[in-house]
Design a protein around this motif. Sequence first.
Motif, PDB file in Angstrom:
ATOM      1  N   TYR A 118       0.859  -1.183   0.000  1.00 25.69           N
ATOM      2  CA  TYR A 118       0.000   0.000   0.000  1.00 25.69           C
ATOM      3  C   TYR A 118       0.896   1.234   0.000  1.00 25.69           C
ATOM      4  O   TYR A 118       1.886   1.285   0.733  1.00 25.69           O
ATOM      5  CB  TYR A 118      -0.923   0.008   1.219  1.00 25.69           C
ATOM      6  CG  TYR A 118      -1.844  -1.182   1.253  1.00 25.69           C
ATOM      7  CD1 TYR A 118      -3.016  -1.191   0.508  1.00 25.69           C
ATOM      8  CD2 TYR A 118      -1.531  -2.307   2.010  1.00 25.69           C
ATOM      9  CE1 TYR A 118      -3.857  -2.290   0.517  1.00 25.69           C
ATOM     10  CE2 TYR A 118      -2.370  -3.410   2.032  1.00 25.69           C
ATOM     11  CZ  TYR A 118      -3.530  -3.401   1.292  1.00 25.69           C
ATOM     12  OH  TYR A 118      -4.358  -4.488   1.299  1.00 25.69           O
ATOM     13  N   PHE A 119       0.545   2.195  -0.825  1.00 28.31           N
ATOM     14  CA  PHE A 119       1.279   3.447  -0.895  1.00 28.31           C
ATOM     15  C   PHE A 119       0.337   4.583  -0.516  1.00 28.31           C
ATOM     16  O   PHE A 119      -0.772   4.690  -1.049  1.00 28.31           O
ATOM     17  CB  PHE A 119       1.805   3.698  -2.310  1.00 28.31           C
ATOM     18  CG  PHE A 119       2.768   2.647  -2.774  1.00 28.31           C
ATOM     19  CD1 PHE A 119       4.121   2.768  -2.503  1.00 28.31           C
ATOM     20  CD2 PHE A 119       2.322   1.543  -3.486  1.00 28.31           C
ATOM     21  CE1 PHE A 119       5.020   1.802  -2.930  1.00 28.31           C
ATOM     22  CE2 PHE A 119       3.210   0.567  -3.924  1.00 28.31           C
ATOM     23  CZ  PHE A 119       4.562   0.697  -3.644  1.00 28.31           C
ATOM     24  N   PHE A 120       0.780   5.424   0.399  1.00 25.65           N
ATOM     25  CA  PHE A 120       0.053   6.615   0.812  1.00 25.65           C
ATOM     26  C   PHE A 120       0.894   7.801   0.352  1.00 25.65           C
ATOM     27  O   PHE A 120       1.980   8.042   0.882  1.00 25.65           O
ATOM     28  CB  PHE A 120      -0.136   6.641   2.330  1.00 25.65           C
ATOM     29  CG  PHE A 120      -0.975   5.498   2.834  1.00 25.65           C
ATOM     30  CD1 PHE A 120      -2.336   5.669   3.065  1.00 25.65           C
ATOM     31  CD2 PHE A 120      -0.415   4.255   3.072  1.00 25.65           C
ATOM     32  CE1 PHE A 120      -3.116   4.614   3.525  1.00 25.65           C
ATOM     33  CE2 PHE A 120      -1.185   3.198   3.530  1.00 25.65           C
ATOM     34  CZ  PHE A 120      -2.536   3.382   3.752  1.00 25.65           C
ATOM     35  N   ASP A 121       0.411   8.521  -0.653  1.00 23.79           N
ATOM     36  CA  ASP A 121       1.184   9.602  -1.251  1.00 23.79           C
ATOM     37  C   ASP A 121       0.422  10.919  -1.154  1.00 23.79           C
ATOM     38  O   ASP A 121      -0.719  11.013  -1.611  1.00 23.79           O
ATOM     39  CB  ASP A 121       1.465   9.314  -2.727  1.00 23.79           C
ATOM     40  CG  ASP A 121       2.264   8.035  -2.912  1.00 23.79           C
ATOM     41  OD1 ASP A 121       3.278   7.874  -2.226  1.00 23.79           O
ATOM     42  OD2 ASP A 121       1.873   7.199  -3.755  1.00 23.79           O
ATOM     43  N   TYR A 128      -3.628  20.264  -1.605  1.00 21.40           N
ATOM     44  CA  TYR A 128      -3.074  18.929  -1.364  1.00 21.40           C
ATOM     45  C   TYR A 128      -4.165  17.873  -1.373  1.00 21.40           C
ATOM     46  O   TYR A 128      -5.307  18.142  -1.019  1.00 21.40           O
ATOM     47  CB  TYR A 128      -2.335  18.901  -0.023  1.00 21.40           C
ATOM     48  CG  TYR A 128      -1.234  19.919   0.013  1.00 21.40           C
ATOM     49  CD1 TYR A 128      -0.025  19.672  -0.618  1.00 21.40           C
ATOM     50  CD2 TYR A 128      -1.422  21.136   0.641  1.00 21.40           C
ATOM     51  CE1 TYR A 128       0.979  20.613  -0.619  1.00 21.40           C
ATOM     52  CE2 TYR A 128      -0.422  22.089   0.646  1.00 21.40           C
ATOM     53  CZ  TYR A 128       0.775  21.821   0.012  1.00 21.40           C
ATOM     54  OH  TYR A 128       1.762  22.759   0.005  1.00 21.40           O
ATOM     55  N   TYR A 129      -3.776  16.676  -1.794  1.00 23.49           N
ATOM     56  CA  TYR A 129      -4.675  15.534  -1.759  1.00 23.49           C
ATOM     57  C   TYR A 129      -3.839  14.294  -1.497  1.00 23.49           C
ATOM     58  O   TYR A 129      -2.605  14.316  -1.579  1.00 23.49           O
ATOM     59  CB  TYR A 129      -5.478  15.415  -3.053  1.00 23.49           C
ATOM     60  CG  TYR A 129      -4.645  15.162  -4.300  1.00 23.49           C
ATOM     61  CD1 TYR A 129      -4.493  13.876  -4.799  1.00 23.49           C
ATOM     62  CD2 TYR A 129      -4.031  16.209  -4.974  1.00 23.49           C
ATOM     63  CE1 TYR A 129      -3.741  13.635  -5.953  1.00 23.49           C
ATOM     64  CE2 TYR A 129      -3.287  15.981  -6.121  1.00 23.49           C
ATOM     65  CZ  TYR A 129      -3.153  14.694  -6.597  1.00 23.49           C
ATOM     66  OH  TYR A 129      -2.402  14.460  -7.715  1.00 23.49           O
ATOM     67  N   LEU A 130      -4.506  13.209  -1.165  1.00 19.76           N
ATOM     68  CA  LEU A 130      -3.856  11.958  -0.828  1.00 19.76           C
ATOM     69  C   LEU A 130      -4.275  10.895  -1.833  1.00 19.76           C
ATOM     70  O   LEU A 130      -5.450  10.800  -2.174  1.00 19.76           O
ATOM     71  CB  LEU A 130      -4.288  11.534   0.584  1.00 19.76           C
ATOM     72  CG  LEU A 130      -3.843  10.183   1.108  1.00 19.76           C
ATOM     73  CD1 LEU A 130      -2.345  10.158   1.343  1.00 19.76           C
ATOM     74  CD2 LEU A 130      -4.561   9.881   2.414  1.00 19.76           C
ATOM     75  N   THR A 131      -3.311  10.127  -2.309  1.00 18.43           N
ATOM     76  CA  THR A 131      -3.654   8.949  -3.102  1.00 18.43           C
ATOM     77  C   THR A 131      -3.275   7.729  -2.283  1.00 18.43           C
ATOM     78  O   THR A 131      -2.213   7.690  -1.657  1.00 18.43           O
ATOM     79  CB  THR A 131      -2.940   8.897  -4.476  1.00 18.43           C
ATOM     80  OG1 THR A 131      -1.538   8.846  -4.289  1.00 18.43           O
ATOM     81  CG2 THR A 131      -3.319  10.079  -5.339  1.00 18.43           C
ATOM     82  N   ILE A 132      -4.161   6.757  -2.268  1.00 17.09           N
ATOM     83  CA  ILE A 132      -3.912   5.480  -1.606  1.00 17.09           C
ATOM     84  C   ILE A 132      -3.925   4.441  -2.710  1.00 17.09           C
ATOM     85  O   ILE A 132      -4.926   4.288  -3.413  1.00 17.09           O
ATOM     86  CB  ILE A 132      -4.983   5.163  -0.555  1.00 17.09           C
ATOM     87  CG1 ILE A 132      -5.064   6.283   0.479  1.00 17.09           C
ATOM     88  CG2 ILE A 132      -4.698   3.808   0.104  1.00 17.09           C
ATOM     89  CD1 ILE A 132      -6.251   6.176   1.414  1.00 17.09           C
ATOM     90  N   LYS A 181      -2.936  -2.730  -9.860  1.00 23.19           N
ATOM     91  CA  LYS A 181      -3.003  -1.555  -8.995  1.00 23.19           C
ATOM     92  C   LYS A 181      -4.408  -0.990  -8.942  1.00 23.19           C
ATOM     93  O   LYS A 181      -5.108  -0.951  -9.942  1.00 23.19           O
ATOM     94  CB  LYS A 181      -2.039  -0.473  -9.484  1.00 23.19           C
ATOM     95  CG  LYS A 181      -0.591  -0.886  -9.365  1.00 23.19           C
ATOM     96  CD  LYS A 181       0.315   0.238  -9.786  1.00 23.19           C
ATOM     97  CE  LYS A 181       1.759  -0.206  -9.645  1.00 23.19           C
ATOM     98  NZ  LYS A 181       2.685   0.868  -9.965  1.00 23.19           N
ATOM     99  N   HIS A 182      -4.766  -0.560  -7.738  1.00 17.91           N
ATOM    100  CA  HIS A 182      -6.040   0.116  -7.503  1.00 17.91           C
ATOM    101  C   HIS A 182      -5.724   1.391  -6.731  1.00 17.91           C
ATOM    102  O   HIS A 182      -4.952   1.358  -5.775  1.00 17.91           O
ATOM    103  CB  HIS A 182      -6.996  -0.767  -6.700  1.00 17.91           C
ATOM    104  CG  HIS A 182      -7.288  -2.061  -7.379  1.00 17.91           C
ATOM    105  ND1 HIS A 182      -8.231  -2.193  -8.366  1.00 17.91           N
ATOM    106  CD2 HIS A 182      -6.740  -3.281  -7.232  1.00 17.91           C
ATOM    107  CE1 HIS A 182      -8.260  -3.438  -8.785  1.00 17.91           C
ATOM    108  NE2 HIS A 182      -7.351  -4.124  -8.115  1.00 17.91           N
ATOM    109  N   LYS A 183      -6.338   2.493  -7.141  1.00 15.23           N
ATOM    110  CA  LYS A 183      -6.001   3.774  -6.544  1.00 15.23           C
ATOM    111  C   LYS A 183      -7.252   4.509  -6.090  1.00 15.23           C
ATOM    112  O   LYS A 183      -8.266   4.502  -6.771  1.00 15.23           O
ATOM    113  CB  LYS A 183      -5.229   4.627  -7.553  1.00 15.23           C
ATOM    114  CG  LYS A 183      -4.662   5.901  -6.969  1.00 15.23           C
ATOM    115  CD  LYS A 183      -3.790   6.625  -7.962  1.00 15.23           C
ATOM    116  CE  LYS A 183      -2.465   5.924  -8.026  1.00 15.23           C
ATOM    117  NZ  LYS A 183      -1.387   6.754  -8.586  1.00 15.23           N
TER     118      LYS A 183
END
Length: 110
Positions: free
Chosen positions: A24-27, A36-40, A56-58
């Motif tokens: 899992y990536f939290f960017d 700003y926003y977050l992508t998981i 991949k699922h985002k």
Amino acid sequence: MEDHRGYDREEIFSKRVKAGKRTYFFDVKSTRANDYYLTITESKRKPNGDGFTYEKHKIFLYKEDFLKFVDALNESVEHVKTELLPDYDFEQFSNDESEEEEYNNELKWE
């Protein structure tokens, strides 16, 4: 003319969580308007012939939804931990990334 939409987003912060075949990536990223926003992103490794492919699922999470998302996630996790699996030891899966990073650093060539 090339299309560069979406490639000019500056990454501000990134956190990786390894979980078996999934990562899992939290960017945290910025927009052109300095918001700003977050992508998981969930990245799942799958066998493909002699190698692997990654599915991949985002999810894009915007600042106005941060608190609602965190509240719902915490409430859902607490429900599982206290109501559905109260005797389960969730700590057995905790992984101190600093130990993992220290181990990985030891493997680097100097």
